[in-house]
Write an enzyme that holds these catalytic residues in place. Structure first.
Site, PDB file in Angstrom:
ATOM      1  N   HIS A 231      35.827  35.637  71.326  1.00 56.37           N
ATOM      2  CA  HIS A 231      36.037  34.988  70.029  1.00 56.37           C
ATOM      3  C   HIS A 231      35.562  35.870  68.879  1.00 56.37           C
ATOM      4  CE1 HIS A 231      31.930  32.617  69.872  1.00 56.37           C
ATOM      5  NE2 HIS A 231      31.775  33.858  69.481  1.00 56.37           N
TER       6      HIS A 231
ATOM      7  N   ASP B 129      31.291  31.920  59.243  1.00 53.25           N
ATOM      8  CA  ASP B 129      31.339  30.597  59.869  1.00 53.25           C
ATOM      9  C   ASP B 129      30.007  29.870  59.722  1.00 53.25           C
ATOM     10  OD1 ASP B 129      29.867  32.205  61.597  1.00 53.25           O
ATOM     11  OD2 ASP B 129      31.364  32.214  63.176  1.00 53.25           O
TER      12      ASP B 129
ATOM     13  N   ASN C 136      33.510  35.517  75.285  1.00 52.99           N
ATOM     14  CA  ASN C 136      34.875  35.085  75.607  1.00 52.99           C
ATOM     15  C   ASN C 136      35.915  35.717  74.677  1.00 52.99           C
ATOM     16  OD1 ASN C 136      34.420  33.796  73.195  1.00 52.99           O
ATOM     17  ND2 ASN C 136      34.752  31.711  73.950  1.00 52.99           N
TER      18      ASN C 136
ATOM     19  N   GLU D   2      38.192  30.543  68.741  1.00 53.98           N
ATOM     20  CA  GLU D   2      37.986  30.518  70.182  1.00 53.98           C
ATOM     21  C   GLU D   2      39.308  30.768  70.921  1.00 53.98           C
ATOM     22  OE1 GLU D   2      35.051  30.515  71.237  1.00 53.98           O
ATOM     23  OE2 GLU D   2      33.824  28.803  70.667  1.00 53.98           O
TER      24      GLU D   2
END
Ligand code: PGA
Length: 239
Positions: free
Chosen positions: A138, A67, A136, A143
């Site tokens: 991800h 990414d 979280n 996400e």
């Protein structure tokens, strides 16, 4: 899924680097899927040591990163291209033309996402994909959401990710979007190696170990992969 629990960050990093080194020894032309962030820094340091000791040769290796922020210039010291140059590419004998990171400064991010996915397909996807995990859950910048994208795409970052990563942008606001491989782009890797260190990753690891797959916790999609190794330190495993 194989899970290995090691004492601390240093042991996790050495074990992760050894799996990457073995992959390249077995296949000198391997395609390595790489990740950025605090988690893999130790792995890259060990790989550089192995390179200096003549134990690993990157001359035929190709890399594809997960990414990149968008928009961001590759030369920006907070870009993931910059991170990779600093922590690995400039320190080993990889050919610059064999390193790939999504272009965070692309005029047309959707076209860049398409180009990147086509590049991954043309390489046959990663032989080994290295992953960290967000607090979280991800993976890359996939996400938590009601639905996940399969292929490389532009995505807004969640509040949790903005809070976790804004510490690096001391003098300005951080980008609020990113280009990321999708869940299918990641799961097409022949082997996956996920590393998690520290208490802040415990909730995500605990969700993975519960065994239920949910788009609200993207790491759980790794349960679908036939050759996935998770290396955690005690803090990530025990909380
Ligand atoms: P970190 O980030 O390695 O900096 O904790 C991991 C991630 O957000 O995927």
């Amino acid at each position: 899924m194989k899970i290995q629990v090691l004492k601390d960050y240093g042991e996790m990093s050495r074990a992760g680097a050894e799996i990457i080194a073995e992959t390249v020894r077995d296949n000198p032309r391997a395609v390595l899927g790489l990740a950025t962030g605090a988690t893999p820094e130790g792995v890259y340091d060990v790989l550089v040591e192995k390179y200096a000791a003549g134990e690993i040769d990157f001359s035929e290796v190709t890399t594809v990163n997960l990414d990149e922020y968008c928009p961001i210039e590759p030369s920006d010291d907070q870009s993931y291209r910059y991170f990779m140059e600093k922590h690995l590419f400039s320190r080993v004998n990889i050919r610059p033309e064999n390193t790939n990171v999504p272009m965070g400064n692309a005029a047309d991010p959707a076209a860049e996402a398409k180009r990147y996915e086509e590049l991954l397909a043309s390489l046959g996807y990663a032989d080994l994909q290295l992953l960290g995990v967000g607090q979280n859950g991800h993976i890359g910048f996939n996400e938590p959401a009601a639905a996940l994208f399969a292929e490389t795409h532009l995505t807004p970052l969640t509040e949790s990710t903005l809070a976790a990563n804004s510490i690096y942008f001391t003098d300005r606001a951080m980008p609020t979007e990113a280009l990321t491989m999708g869940m299918a782009s990641i799961l097409r890797a022949k082997r996956i190696l996920l590393l998690a260190s520290g208490k802040s990753k415990h909730a995500a690891i605990a969700r993975l170990l519960e065994g239920e797959i949910s788009t609200e916790c993207p790491i759980t999609f790794l349960l679908l992969h036939p050759n996935c190794t998770v290396i955690c330190d005690r803090a990530a495993y025990e909380g």
